[in-house]
Design a protein around this motif. Structure first.
Motif, short mmCIF file in Angstrom:
data_model
loop_
_atom_site.label_atom_id
_atom_site.label_comp_id
_atom_site.label_asym_id
_atom_site.label_seq_id
_atom_site.Cartn_x
_atom_site.Cartn_y
_atom_site.Cartn_z
N LEU A 443 46.83 -108.65 -65.28
CA LEU A 443 45.62 -107.90 -64.92
C LEU A 443 44.40 -108.59 -65.53
CD1 LEU A 443 46.87 -104.23 -65.54
CD2 LEU A 443 46.52 -105.35 -63.32
N PRO A 444 43.22 -108.43 -64.94
CA PRO A 444 42.00 -109.05 -65.49
C PRO A 444 41.68 -108.51 -66.87
CG PRO A 444 41.64 -108.27 -63.24
CD PRO A 444 42.95 -107.70 -63.70
N ASP A 445 40.82 -109.26 -67.60
CA ASP A 445 40.33 -108.77 -68.89
C ASP A 445 39.54 -107.48 -68.69
OD1 ASP A 445 41.43 -110.95 -70.14
OD2 ASP A 445 39.59 -112.16 -70.05
N ASN A 446 39.41 -106.72 -69.76
CA ASN A 446 38.67 -105.45 -69.72
C ASN A 446 39.25 -104.51 -68.67
OD1 ASN A 446 36.94 -106.48 -71.69
ND2 ASN A 446 35.50 -107.26 -70.16
N THR A 447 40.58 -104.56 -68.52
CA THR A 447 41.27 -103.68 -67.57
C THR A 447 42.43 -103.01 -68.31
OG1 THR A 447 40.71 -105.08 -65.68
CG2 THR A 447 42.55 -103.57 -65.40
N LEU A 448 42.58 -101.71 -68.09
CA LEU A 448 43.59 -100.95 -68.84
C LEU A 448 44.30 -99.96 -67.91
CD1 LEU A 448 44.76 -100.07 -71.66
CD2 LEU A 448 42.91 -98.37 -71.73
N VAL A 449 45.64 -99.92 -68.02
CA VAL A 449 46.42 -98.88 -67.34
C VAL A 449 46.43 -97.66 -68.25
CG1 VAL A 449 48.65 -98.24 -66.39
CG2 VAL A 449 47.82 -100.58 -66.12
N MET A 450 45.71 -96.62 -67.85
CA MET A 450 45.52 -95.44 -68.71
C MET A 450 46.71 -94.49 -68.67
SD MET A 450 41.60 -94.61 -67.59
CE MET A 450 41.53 -93.11 -68.57
N MET A 451 47.34 -94.38 -67.49
CA MET A 451 48.39 -93.37 -67.35
C MET A 451 49.32 -93.77 -66.21
SD MET A 451 47.93 -89.23 -67.22
CE MET A 451 47.31 -89.28 -68.91
N VAL A 452 50.56 -93.30 -66.31
CA VAL A 452 51.56 -93.55 -65.27
C VAL A 452 52.09 -92.21 -64.78
CG1 VAL A 452 53.81 -94.60 -64.75
CG2 VAL A 452 52.23 -95.74 -66.33
N CYS A 453 52.24 -92.10 -63.46
CA CYS A 453 52.88 -90.93 -62.86
C CYS A 453 54.21 -91.37 -62.26
CB CYS A 453 51.98 -90.32 -61.79
SG CYS A 453 52.75 -88.95 -60.89
N ARG A 454 55.30 -90.79 -62.76
CA ARG A 454 56.63 -91.14 -62.26
C ARG A 454 57.39 -89.86 -61.92
NH1 ARG A 454 59.81 -94.71 -66.31
NH2 ARG A 454 58.32 -96.27 -65.51
N ASP A 455 57.64 -89.68 -60.63
CA ASP A 455 58.38 -88.50 -60.15
C ASP A 455 57.76 -87.19 -60.64
OD1 ASP A 455 60.23 -90.17 -58.88
OD2 ASP A 455 61.43 -90.33 -60.71
N GLY A 456 56.44 -87.14 -60.66
CA GLY A 456 55.75 -85.92 -61.05
C GLY A 456 55.50 -85.77 -62.53
N ASP A 457 56.06 -86.68 -63.35
CA ASP A 457 55.83 -86.65 -64.80
C ASP A 457 54.75 -87.66 -65.17
OD1 ASP A 457 57.81 -84.72 -65.26
OD2 ASP A 457 59.37 -86.26 -65.30
N TYR A 458 53.91 -87.31 -66.13
CA TYR A 458 52.80 -88.17 -66.53
C TYR A 458 52.99 -88.61 -67.98
CZ TYR A 458 50.47 -86.36 -62.35
OH TYR A 458 50.16 -86.03 -61.05
N PHE A 459 52.67 -89.87 -68.26
CA PHE A 459 52.73 -90.35 -69.64
C PHE A 459 51.78 -91.53 -69.81
CE2 PHE A 459 56.07 -92.49 -67.25
CZ PHE A 459 55.92 -93.83 -67.59
N VAL A 460 51.34 -91.72 -71.08
CA VAL A 460 50.47 -92.84 -71.42
C VAL A 460 51.37 -94.04 -71.75
CG1 VAL A 460 48.73 -93.71 -73.03
CG2 VAL A 460 48.68 -91.31 -72.30
N PRO A 461 51.20 -95.17 -71.07
CA PRO A 461 52.10 -96.30 -71.27
C PRO A 461 51.70 -97.17 -72.46
CG PRO A 461 50.52 -96.85 -69.57
CD PRO A 461 50.22 -95.43 -70.00
N GLN A 462 52.65 -97.95 -72.95
CA GLN A 462 52.41 -98.99 -73.94
C GLN A 462 52.73 -100.34 -73.30
OE1 GLN A 462 55.02 -97.85 -77.12
NE2 GLN A 462 53.55 -96.39 -77.99
N GLY A 463 52.45 -101.42 -74.01
CA GLY A 463 52.73 -102.74 -73.47
C GLY A 463 54.19 -102.94 -73.14
N LYS A 464 55.09 -102.31 -73.93
CA LYS A 464 56.53 -102.49 -73.72
C LYS A 464 57.12 -101.52 -72.68
CE LYS A 464 57.61 -99.40 -77.60
NZ LYS A 464 58.24 -99.29 -78.93
#
Length: 499
Positions: A443-464
């Motif tokens: 992904l480009p610089d200054n870009t962040l994945v804030m949240m993931v939605c998986r099968d209706g569940d939401y969570f904040v992701p980490q690099g791993k």
């Protein structure tokens, strides 16, 4: 029968609103227009429980409701969406209304004698004028509640037409009442009527634009500590737009719609709060308006032979002949629309509360046969909502013009001053080719994945965090152009911009 008084008004109103909301839920389940059931609830209650006969009060409630509905419709209409269809939309909203009125008037003038009715052409034209516009409340509520996408920019076209053609029908109705008024003091000549028409349209559009600009400027600079007051302030601008324009002999309904367009297409403080407020408030006034109209009508009069005969004939003629003729004539210069698109626009010419409200004006002006006109318009509206309103989605599917409108998994918004861009994308195979963990996604610089939605569940992701096919990602970036290029390289075409 219960006479509405100050002692039982609140109780009766609460019960009616509750029943109407339940009826709306039933309508959605069975694919019927909720507004039709609101009208039906009013008719049933009015026929059996409540005595309500105030045409003046009905007209006042309708005026207030239309101001809110038209403004909200304009506010929700993005100019970027209507720009490609502004030509056909304006033609349908002006020339189309006049053609509809003339075609229907000619039909009424010809068939009325067969039913034993004396209907001079000007009176037939007045009847047709009240029904000549498609109803914004019906079209907005049905198209938006269905969450159904329409190809060829048909949805913004239909919303633009229905939101902007009421002023034309209103002007025609008022001008014809002026010509047919029983006293010389109230009547006016053709020349004066034409001048009044031009003045109303110019003043309505001009003042609506200016007042909308004034509303944006004021709201963005007043800095209210109580954010709830922004909605109150905007309400004041809505009613001022209508009343002041009407006071100087302009068209108040056109002014309100123009003000809504201006406000909705500018950056605005507390815009999300205002949009949420007006979405709910619009539904409230729609319910109140349709319930009131249902209470007003005398159901027994709808079953009179002349009303049934004329109403059914006009209803069928408008759906099968007048509307298609008008649409094909008005859209003839615009070659980009397919035959299927023209057929669909012909079908979605719903009549609703607006024609009924306009039909109360001849009653208050003591026009000859005004009661007959009102009942016929009411019956035609019922036919239109029952036949066309219930088939909006199925007709789009039949003609191959519908597609499933994607709904965002993340209900988020940002302040207008924030320059970062929020997007929502779905993980595909190309995105995971370099690795399945988030830190392996390029992904480009200054870009962040804030949240993931998986099968209706939401969570904040980490690099791993390991991503899976079908995951929906909420991405924020300061480098939108680079991000869009990255999406393209990953084969992601379906990018939803949020905020």
């Amino acid at each position: 029968m219960i006479d509405i008084s100050s002692e039982n008004f609140v109780l009766v109103g609460a019960l009616l609103l509750g029943v109407a909301v339940m009826a709306g839920k039933v309508a959605y389940r069975f694919g019927a227009p909720a507004l039709l059931l609101f009208l039906g609830v009013g008719m049933v209650v009015g026929a059996n429980f409540i005595s309500f006969h105030s045409v003046e009060m009905t007209q006042f409630i309708g005026m207030i409701a239309l101001c809110i509905i038209l403004f909200s419709g304009g506010m929700d209409t993005k100019f970027s969406e209507i720009r490609p269809v502004i030509g056909p939309g304006v033609v349908l909203a002006t020339v189309g209304v006049a053609i509809t009125a003339l075609v229907v008037a000619g039909f009424v003038y010809l068939v009325a004698p067969w039913l034993g009715l004396k209907m001079p052409f000007l009176l037939a034209l007045l009847l047709a004028a009240t029904m000549s516009s498609t109803d914004s409340a019906s079209v907005f509520s049905i198209l938006r509640s269905k969450r159904q996408g329409l190809k060829e920019n048909l949805r913004p076209l239909l919303e633009l037409e229905s939101g902007s053609n009421d002023p034309m029908a209103y002007i025609l109705t008022i001008l014809l009442i002026g010509v047919l008024a029983p006293t010389d003091a109230d009547s006016m000549g053709i020349g004066m009527s034409a001048l009044m028409f031009v003045v109303q349209m110019v003043l309505g559009a001009g003042l609506g634009f200016l007042i909308g600009k004034a509303a944006v400027w004021t709201i963005n600079r007043i800095n209210l500590s109580n954010h709830s007051l922004y909605s109150v302030l905007l309400l004041a601008f809505i009613f001022f737009s209508f009343a002041f324009t009407d006071l100087v002999k302009g068209n108040g309904y056109l002014a309100v719609y123009m003000s809504g367009l201006v406000v909705g297409n500018h950056k605005l403080m507390q815009k999300r709060v205002l949009t949420s407020f007006f979405d709910s408030f619009t539904w409230l006034v729609q319910i109140v308006m349709f319930l009131t109209l249902g209470l007003l009508v005398n159901v027994d009069e709808l079953f009179r032979s002349e009303v049934l005969g004329l109403g059914c004939l006009i209803g069928a003629f408008m759906i099968l002949v007048a509307r298609p003729v008008t649409v094909f004539l008005c859209m003839a210069p615009f070659r980009k629309f397919s035959l299927k698109a023209r057929l669909y626009v012909s079908w979605v010419g719903l009549r609703g509360a607006v024609p009924i409200i306009f039909a109360t004006y001849p009653v208050l002006a003591d026009i000859v046969e005004a009661d007959l006109l009102f009942n016929v318009v009411f019956l035609v509206t019922l036919i239109s909502l029952a036949v066309q309103g219930t088939t909006v989605s199925s007709m789009a599917n039949l003609l191959g013009l519908a597609y499933e409108e994607k709904e965002s998994a993340f209900d988020v918004n940002m302040h207008d001053d924030i320059k970062s861009v929020l997007t929502e994308v779905e993980v595909n195979e190309a995105m995971l080719r370099g690795g399945e963990t988030l830190k392996e996604i390029a992904l480009p610089d200054n870009t962040l994945v804030m949240m993931v939605c998986r099968d209706g569940d939401y969570f904040v992701p980490q690099g791993k965090t390991r991503l899976e096919l079908g995951d929906k990602l909420l991405v924020i970036s300061d480098r939108n152009e680079e991000l869009q290029s990255t999406y393209k390289d990953m084969g992601i075409d379906d990018v939803m911009k949020l905020g």
